[in-house]
Design a protein around this motif. Sequence first.
Motif, PDB file in Angstrom:
ATOM      1  N   GLN A  14       0.819  -1.194   0.000  1.00  0.00           N
ATOM      2  CA  GLN A  14       0.000   0.000   0.000  1.00  0.00           C
ATOM      3  C   GLN A  14       0.862   1.257   0.000  1.00  0.00           C
ATOM      4  N   ALA A  15       2.120   1.158   0.445  1.00  0.00           N
ATOM      5  CA  ALA A  15       2.995   2.328   0.485  1.00  0.00           C
ATOM      6  C   ALA A  15       3.569   2.554  -0.908  1.00  0.00           C
ATOM      7  N   VAL A  16       3.114   3.602  -1.556  1.00  0.00           N
ATOM      8  CA  VAL A  16       3.569   3.873  -2.914  1.00  0.00           C
ATOM      9  C   VAL A  16       4.028   5.321  -3.005  1.00  0.00           C
ATOM     10  N   GLY A  17       4.847   5.599  -4.041  1.00  0.00           N
ATOM     11  CA  GLY A  17       5.252   6.962  -4.314  1.00  0.00           C
ATOM     12  C   GLY A  17       5.911   7.640  -3.137  1.00  0.00           C
ATOM     13  N   ARG A  18       5.376   8.806  -2.785  1.00  0.00           N
ATOM     14  CA  ARG A  18       5.975   9.611  -1.730  1.00  0.00           C
ATOM     15  C   ARG A  18       5.974   8.897  -0.384  1.00  0.00           C
ATOM     16  N   ASP A  19       4.894   8.178  -0.081  1.00  0.00           N
ATOM     17  CA  ASP A  19       4.827   7.477   1.198  1.00  0.00           C
ATOM     18  C   ASP A  19       5.934   6.435   1.321  1.00  0.00           C
ATOM     19  N   ARG A  20       6.173   5.696   0.250  1.00  0.00           N
ATOM     20  CA  ARG A  20       7.238   4.703   0.303  1.00  0.00           C
ATOM     21  C   ARG A  20       8.596   5.385   0.488  1.00  0.00           C
ATOM     22  N   LEU A  22       9.142   8.223   2.051  1.00  0.00           N
ATOM     23  CA  LEU A  22       9.216   8.680   3.443  1.00  0.00           C
ATOM     24  C   LEU A  22       9.482   7.520   4.394  1.00  0.00           C
ATOM     25  N   LEU A  23       8.858   6.382   4.124  1.00  0.00           N
ATOM     26  CA  LEU A  23       9.119   5.205   4.949  1.00  0.00           C
ATOM     27  C   LEU A  23      10.571   4.751   4.808  1.00  0.00           C
ATOM     28  N   ALA A  24      11.105   4.824   3.574  1.00  0.00           N
ATOM     29  CA  ALA A  24      12.507   4.455   3.358  1.00  0.00           C
ATOM     30  C   ALA A  24      13.435   5.391   4.123  1.00  0.00           C
ATOM     31  N   GLY A  25      13.068   6.680   4.178  1.00  0.00           N
ATOM     32  CA  GLY A  25      13.859   7.617   4.973  1.00  0.00           C
ATOM     33  C   GLY A  25      13.854   7.243   6.444  1.00  0.00           C
ATOM     34  N   GLY A  26      12.684   6.804   6.942  1.00  0.00           N
ATOM     35  CA  GLY A  26      12.604   6.358   8.329  1.00  0.00           C
ATOM     36  C   GLY A  26      13.433   5.119   8.586  1.00  0.00           C
ATOM     37  N   VAL A  27      13.483   4.221   7.598  1.00  0.00           N
ATOM     38  CA  VAL A  27      14.308   3.018   7.717  1.00  0.00           C
ATOM     39  C   VAL A  27      15.775   3.398   7.862  1.00  0.00           C
ATOM     40  N   LEU A  28      16.196   4.456   7.187  1.00  0.00           N
ATOM     41  CA  LEU A  28      17.600   4.876   7.231  1.00  0.00           C
ATOM     42  C   LEU A  28      17.952   5.653   8.496  1.00  0.00           C
ATOM     43  N   ALA A  29      16.936   6.166   9.200  1.00  0.00           N
ATOM     44  CA  ALA A  29      17.204   7.016  10.362  1.00  0.00           C
ATOM     45  C   ALA A  29      18.051   6.307  11.413  1.00  0.00           C
ATOM     46  N   ARG A  85       0.807   6.216   8.674  1.00  0.00           N
ATOM     47  CA  ARG A  85      -0.637   6.402   8.858  1.00  0.00           C
ATOM     48  C   ARG A  85      -1.374   6.265   7.529  1.00  0.00           C
ATOM     49  N   ARG A  86      -0.769   6.773   6.463  1.00  0.00           N
ATOM     50  CA  ARG A  86      -1.391   6.673   5.144  1.00  0.00           C
ATOM     51  C   ARG A  86      -1.205   5.289   4.528  1.00  0.00           C
ATOM     52  N   ALA A  87      -0.074   4.643   4.846  1.00  0.00           N
ATOM     53  CA  ALA A  87       0.206   3.324   4.271  1.00  0.00           C
ATOM     54  C   ALA A  87      -0.642   2.234   4.911  1.00  0.00           C
ATOM     55  N   GLU A  88      -1.119   2.475   6.142  1.00  0.00           N
ATOM     56  CA  GLU A  88      -1.940   1.501   6.857  1.00  0.00           C
ATOM     57  C   GLU A  88      -3.280   2.133   7.205  1.00  0.00           C
ATOM     58  N   PRO A  89      -4.126   2.403   6.215  1.00  0.00           N
ATOM     59  CA  PRO A  89      -5.384   3.093   6.490  1.00  0.00           C
ATOM     60  C   PRO A  89      -6.291   2.348   7.455  1.00  0.00           C
ATOM     61  N   GLY A  90      -6.139   1.037   7.576  1.00  0.00           N
ATOM     62  CA  GLY A  90      -6.974   0.272   8.489  1.00  0.00           C
ATOM     63  C   GLY A  90      -6.281  -0.084   9.785  1.00  0.00           C
ATOM     64  N   ALA A 211      12.913  -1.967  11.679  1.00  0.00           N
ATOM     65  CA  ALA A 211      12.174  -3.168  11.272  1.00  0.00           C
ATOM     66  C   ALA A 211      10.698  -2.865  11.032  1.00  0.00           C
ATOM     67  N   VAL A 212      10.098  -2.077  11.906  1.00  0.00           N
ATOM     68  CA  VAL A 212       8.681  -1.737  11.758  1.00  0.00           C
ATOM     69  C   VAL A 212       8.437  -0.957  10.472  1.00  0.00           C
ATOM     70  N   LEU A 213       9.285   0.043  10.209  1.00  0.00           N
ATOM     71  CA  LEU A 213       9.097   0.867   9.023  1.00  0.00           C
ATOM     72  C   LEU A 213       9.438   0.101   7.745  1.00  0.00           C
ATOM     73  N   ALA A 214      10.436  -0.772   7.818  1.00  0.00           N
ATOM     74  CA  ALA A 214      10.777  -1.586   6.650  1.00  0.00           C
ATOM     75  C   ALA A 214       9.626  -2.529   6.311  1.00  0.00           C
ATOM     76  N   SER A 215       8.982  -3.080   7.325  1.00  0.00           N
ATOM     77  CA  SER A 215       7.843  -3.960   7.102  1.00  0.00           C
ATOM     78  C   SER A 215       6.703  -3.202   6.439  1.00  0.00           C
ATOM     79  N   ALA A 216       6.459  -1.975   6.899  1.00  0.00           N
ATOM     80  CA  ALA A 216       5.386  -1.157   6.307  1.00  0.00           C
ATOM     81  C   ALA A 216       5.729  -0.784   4.868  1.00  0.00           C
ATOM     82  N   ALA A 217       6.985  -0.501   4.585  1.00  0.00           N
ATOM     83  CA  ALA A 217       7.391  -0.131   3.237  1.00  0.00           C
ATOM     84  C   ALA A 217       7.188  -1.292   2.267  1.00  0.00           C
ATOM     85  N   ARG A 218       7.263  -2.524   2.794  1.00  0.00           N
ATOM     86  CA  ARG A 218       7.043  -3.707   1.969  1.00  0.00           C
ATOM     87  C   ARG A 218       5.566  -4.047   1.843  1.00  0.00           C
ATOM     88  N   GLY A 219       4.720  -3.251   2.511  1.00  0.00           N
ATOM     89  CA  GLY A 219       3.284  -3.484   2.407  1.00  0.00           C
ATOM     90  C   GLY A 219       2.720  -4.389   3.456  1.00  0.00           C
TER      91      GLY A 219
END
Length: 222
Positions: A14-20, A22-29, A85-90, A211-219
Amino acid sequence: MTEAIPLHHAGPAQAVGRDRLLLAGGVLAGPIFIGSALVQGVTRNGFDFRRHPVSVLSTGDLGWIQIATFLATGLLTIAAGWALRRAEPGGSAWLPRLLALYGAGMVAAGVFSADPADGFPAGTPRGAGQISWHGGLHFLAAAVAFGALIVATVLVARRAARAGDRGRAGLSLGAGGYFAVAWLVMIVRPGPVTMIGFGLAAVVGWAWVTAVLASAARGRTS
């Protein structure tokens, strides 16, 4: 209820475009923060991981490096929390908020720098030293960040347990528990062993965020 949503989402990411991004940036933090601290810790004169928290790297002529590290990694984490929040609408609304709060604490820790302490920077008297107003706010910012991180690990552990993923639940709860204990022990009984223990806890905490953000980036929901 949103808490009962499975952790392993079988559908497309679900994480596409800009959201993905941003999540990748969080993974690098996390790697950025830990890498910066390690390089500074072994190269700056007078710094000792057995006596000094990473925060004191914010002091001295090169203190701007750690300040920039706090600001950059904090902003990356805030942005990733917003994207989560946008990548996990539910999903739960609280996990993105807690991660954003953790990032905000990192930013505040950079804005309000720590005080020189215990011989660092070189020429500083040994001992705890005086706590300035900005040093006090630095400790408050750290407490907010650490508290948010611990609560986030418990939230993810509970969601994982409800979804039947006991392994992930145990890892998340273990990471949060170790971080909380290491932090409290360092406050109550500071010393070389507890200082190193908390340094390792910081690594564990950032690894959990990664790990949490990488998991979200993978959907996959967290």
